[in-house]
Motif scaffolding. Structure first.
Motif, mmCIF file in Angstrom:
data_model
loop_
_atom_site.group_PDB
_atom_site.id
_atom_site.type_symbol
_atom_site.label_atom_id
_atom_site.label_comp_id
_atom_site.label_asym_id
_atom_site.label_seq_id
_atom_site.Cartn_x
_atom_site.Cartn_y
_atom_site.Cartn_z
ATOM 1 N N TYR A 241 0.788 -1.329 -0.004
ATOM 2 C CA TYR A 241 -0.110 -0.050 0.013
ATOM 3 C C TYR A 241 1.002 1.213 -0.043
ATOM 4 C CZ TYR A 241 -4.179 -2.731 0.903
ATOM 5 O OH TYR A 241 -5.119 -3.477 0.783
ATOM 6 N N LEU A 242 0.420 2.172 -0.920
ATOM 7 C CA LEU A 242 1.443 3.660 -0.715
ATOM 8 C C LEU A 242 0.491 4.798 -0.528
ATOM 9 C CD1 LEU A 242 2.702 3.062 -4.787
ATOM 10 C CD2 LEU A 242 3.665 2.545 -2.409
ATOM 11 N N ASP A 243 -0.742 4.489 -0.658
ATOM 12 C CA ASP A 243 -1.784 5.784 -0.391
ATOM 13 C C ASP A 243 -3.198 5.109 -0.225
ATOM 14 O OD1 ASP A 243 -2.529 8.219 0.499
ATOM 15 O OD2 ASP A 243 -2.175 9.123 -1.442
ATOM 16 N N ALA A 244 -4.059 6.014 0.640
ATOM 17 C CA ALA A 244 -5.446 5.613 0.538
ATOM 18 C C ALA A 244 -6.086 6.867 1.071
ATOM 19 C CB ALA A 244 -5.535 4.522 1.689
ATOM 20 N N ASN A 245 -7.476 6.839 0.630
ATOM 21 C CA ASN A 245 -8.035 8.005 1.157
ATOM 22 C C ASN A 245 -9.066 7.926 2.325
ATOM 23 O OD1 ASN A 245 -10.128 6.366 0.356
ATOM 24 N ND2 ASN A 245 -11.279 8.033 -0.627
ATOM 25 N N PRO A 246 -9.426 8.924 3.081
ATOM 26 C CA PRO A 246 -10.049 8.769 4.393
ATOM 27 C C PRO A 246 -11.166 7.742 4.294
ATOM 28 C CG PRO A 246 -9.675 11.060 3.968
ATOM 29 C CD PRO A 246 -9.471 10.227 2.525
ATOM 30 N N ALA A 247 -12.080 7.456 3.285
ATOM 31 C CA ALA A 247 -13.141 6.609 3.197
ATOM 32 C C ALA A 247 -12.461 4.914 3.218
ATOM 33 C CB ALA A 247 -13.803 6.773 2.030
ATOM 34 N N ALA A 248 -11.605 5.022 2.693
ATOM 35 C CA ALA A 248 -10.675 3.513 2.570
ATOM 36 C C ALA A 248 -10.275 3.223 4.107
ATOM 37 C CB ALA A 248 -9.634 3.607 1.622
ATOM 38 N N LEU A 249 -9.540 4.266 4.569
ATOM 39 C CA LEU A 249 -8.932 4.077 5.981
ATOM 40 C C LEU A 249 -10.187 4.006 7.244
ATOM 41 C CD1 LEU A 249 -6.469 6.859 6.090
ATOM 42 C CD2 LEU A 249 -5.951 4.681 5.524
ATOM 43 N N LYS A 250 -11.368 4.671 6.987
ATOM 44 C CA LYS A 250 -12.521 4.364 7.725
ATOM 45 C C LYS A 250 -13.044 2.909 7.371
ATOM 46 C CE LYS A 250 -16.888 6.103 9.078
ATOM 47 N NZ LYS A 250 -17.934 7.148 8.755
ATOM 48 N N MET A 251 -13.065 2.386 6.085
ATOM 49 C CA MET A 251 -13.556 1.252 6.012
ATOM 50 C C MET A 251 -12.938 0.131 6.399
ATOM 51 S SD MET A 251 -14.548 -0.212 2.110
ATOM 52 C CE MET A 251 -12.783 -0.203 1.680
ATOM 53 N N LEU A 252 -11.302 0.258 6.575
ATOM 54 C CA LEU A 252 -10.451 -0.806 7.085
ATOM 55 C C LEU A 252 -10.167 -0.667 8.495
ATOM 56 C CD1 LEU A 252 -8.409 -1.373 4.044
ATOM 57 C CD2 LEU A 252 -10.233 -2.607 4.653
ATOM 58 N N GLY A 253 -10.415 0.602 9.057
ATOM 59 C CA GLY A 253 -10.072 0.986 10.420
ATOM 60 C C GLY A 253 -8.466 1.129 10.807
ATOM 61 N N TYR A 254 -7.792 1.318 9.722
ATOM 62 C CA TYR A 254 -6.413 1.793 9.854
ATOM 63 C C TYR A 254 -6.217 3.208 9.477
ATOM 64 C CZ TYR A 254 -5.339 -3.359 9.601
ATOM 65 O OH TYR A 254 -4.996 -4.731 9.636
ATOM 66 N N SER A 255 -5.113 3.568 10.363
ATOM 67 C CA SER A 255 -4.599 4.850 9.740
ATOM 68 C C SER A 255 -3.853 4.774 8.671
ATOM 69 C CB SER A 255 -3.783 5.677 11.012
ATOM 70 O OG SER A 255 -2.511 4.714 11.346
ATOM 71 N N LEU A 256 -3.209 5.899 8.048
ATOM 72 C CA LEU A 256 -2.528 5.545 6.926
ATOM 73 C C LEU A 256 -1.119 5.291 7.126
ATOM 74 C CD1 LEU A 256 -2.189 6.412 3.777
ATOM 75 C CD2 LEU A 256 -1.709 8.897 4.363
ATOM 76 N N GLU A 257 -0.504 5.556 8.517
ATOM 77 C CA GLU A 257 0.824 5.071 8.765
ATOM 78 C C GLU A 257 0.710 3.947 8.884
ATOM 79 O OE1 GLU A 257 -0.762 7.803 9.961
ATOM 80 O OE2 GLU A 257 0.265 9.482 9.386
ATOM 81 N N GLU A 258 -0.199 3.376 9.447
ATOM 82 C CA GLU A 258 -0.472 1.689 9.744
ATOM 83 C C GLU A 258 -0.483 1.065 8.177
ATOM 84 O OE1 GLU A 258 -2.499 1.697 14.198
ATOM 85 O OE2 GLU A 258 -3.559 1.863 12.367
ATOM 86 N N LEU A 259 -1.493 1.764 7.351
ATOM 87 C CA LEU A 259 -1.750 0.878 6.173
ATOM 88 C C LEU A 259 -0.461 0.796 5.249
ATOM 89 C CD1 LEU A 259 -4.223 -0.432 4.714
ATOM 90 C CD2 LEU A 259 -4.496 1.722 3.573
ATOM 91 N N VAL A 260 0.167 1.679 5.155
ATOM 92 C CA VAL A 260 1.351 1.865 4.097
ATOM 93 C C VAL A 260 2.530 0.745 4.791
ATOM 94 C CG1 VAL A 260 1.111 4.331 3.322
ATOM 95 C CG2 VAL A 260 2.538 3.755 5.303
ATOM 96 N N LYS A 261 2.267 0.279 5.824
ATOM 97 C CA LYS A 261 3.235 -0.793 6.275
ATOM 98 C C LYS A 261 2.715 -2.145 6.069
ATOM 99 C CE LYS A 261 4.663 1.927 10.275
ATOM 100 N NZ LYS A 261 5.066 2.151 11.695
#
Length: 437
Positions: A241-261
């Motif tokens: 993962y490189l980037d995600a918008n707020p709707a995607a983060l809310k849907m998965l329950g992650y912060s962007l810093e967590e998701l890009v890992k």
């Protein structure tokens, strides 16, 4: 100019210095003139008397020959040195003439000023810009530069610095319209000191317009990205993962810093299959997939994805719509219909089930026998196509009364039957039930 000084101060070394040349040529000349006499002396075994003629022949002539050769070498190398200093390429142009020739063909308007601010040279691009000839009086250019207020620092330029600025002022041909200009000021050095100032003027209005449009496009993209109701993901060719918008983060329950890992394999079981399909497909793919949220909940999505190139790298973009609630509702509705179908099959009375749009959803066996048709023939048909005349209204079961209706079944003829139309449940437009007799 530093290179010019270097060539002028160059000294000659080795055998090509004038003094060694003098001695070498003198010695060679003496040998050339003296060998025949020495040979004669050896043969005759006589002592050579040096008369005036012999002295002139064997001493003066070699000295004169060597001196002439040394002078020729000196002046020849000196002329070559001067040519190399001013024209190392041997083109016949001095360094100043070569610089002006280069400036002459620059696409930007080039103007040179002396230290008092007077114009000393301008190239054809400047002539086109200001509408003057190369040999025309330059008051128009000077007046324009003065009106433009070029506030470059003469002290900085004298110190050998280059000054670059941007200013907005009208084009000479369009006085009422501001344009953006890039002005570069640089020192012109002679003998290590600043003798003139070179100004380069470029109209960068189109570039600035494109830059402004790029900024506006970026703002529009960022607004769409941030406020889109569906999730938008960007991943690299390996699924990271490189980037995600707020709707995607809310849907998965992650912060962007967590998701890009994370990698898509950690959140979706069919990630490898989907990435392989994207690598082989040039357009968009559309499919349903499930993601595992941070809290362990399964999120069902309708995913649209595609690949794109940036340089030599391949990336993927995914747009996911959360359909979990809809899929749960559809499954609940399907289960309810299955249960109702089971009840209808056990009911001895003729019954027709209608959905919320008054279309036939189910027909039990007694109703099909009464209407003399195949139950599957009626499925999905609107009630208005089956009953001729007025459609029976939904009644309260406690005070319901039968209505006589004429059924017109294709291939089965017409039949008049008594109909009770009863509501199903209390939700909004859930459908109804027809009881035939």
């Amino acid at each position: 100019m530093a290179a010019h000084e270097h060539h002028k101060k160059r000294s000659y070394s080795g055998l090509f210095q004038p003094v060694p040349v003098f001695f070498i040529v003198t010695a060679l000349s003496a040998l050339v003139y003296g060998i025949p006499v020495l040979d004669q002396a050896v043969q005759s075994k006589l002592t050579i008397s040096f008369s005036k003629t012999m002295v002139t022949l064997h001493i003066v002539l070699p000295i004169v020959t060597g001196l002439m050769a040394a002078l020729g070498v000196y002046f020849g190398l000196a002329g070559s040195s001067v040519q190399n200093a001013d024209d190392p390429a041997g083109t016949g142009f001095s360094s100043d003439k070569r610089a002006r020739a280069v400036i002459r063909y620059l696409p930007a308007a080039a103007i040179t000023l002396d230290m008092k601010g007077r114009i000393t040279f301008h190239n054809p691009a400047a002539s086109d810009l200001f509408g003057v000839d190369l040999d025309q009086e330059q008051e128009q250019i000077a007046a324009f530069l003065q009106s433009a207020g070029l506030a470059f620092s003469m002290e900085e330029i004298r110190a050998g610095k280059t000054v670059i600025m941007e200013k907005n002022w009208p084009h000479p041909d369009t006085p009422g319209v501001d344009r953006t200009w890039k002005i570069s000021g640089a020192p012109v050095l002679r003998n290590g000191e600043t003798a003139e100032v070179l100004l380069l003027l470029e109209d960068i209005t189109p570039f600035r317009k494109m830059e402004d449009e790029l900024i506006r496009s970026e703002d529009r993209y960022r607004n769409i990205f941030n406020h889109a109701p569906c999730g938008i993901f960007f991943v690299d060719s390996e699924g990271n993962y490189l980037d995600a918008n707020p709707a995607a983060l809310k849907m998965l329950g992650y912060s962007l810093e967590e998701l890009v890992k994370l990698n898509t394999r950690e959140l979706s079981a069919d990630s490898d299959r989907r990435l392989g399909r994207l690598r082989e497909t040039s357009g968009w793919i559309d499919e349903e997939t499930r993601y595992l949220s941070k809290g362990g909940k399964v999120v069902e999505t309708q995913l649209t994805a595609s690949s794109y190139q940036s340089g030599n790298e391949t990336y993927f973009i995914g747009i996911a719509k959360d359909v979990t609630a809809r899929r749960e509702l559809e499954r609940s509705l399907a289960a309810a219909r299955a249960r109702l179908k089971a009840v209808l099959s056990l009911e001895s009375r003729p019954l027709i089930l209608l959905d919320g749009e008054d279309k036939v959803a189910n027909v039990n066996k007694p109703a099909a026998e009464m209407l003399r048709c195949d139950p599957d023939q009626l499925l999905g048909m609107p009630l208005v196509q089956i009953i001729g005349g007025a459609i029976p209204v939904i009644q309260d079961p406690a005070a319901a009364s039968a209505t006589v209706c004429t059924f017109q079944i294709p291939g089965a003829g017409s039949r008049q039957l008594s109909v009770l139309r009863l509501p199903l449940g209390s939700s909004r437009n859930p459908g109804s039930l027809l009881v035939l007799s």
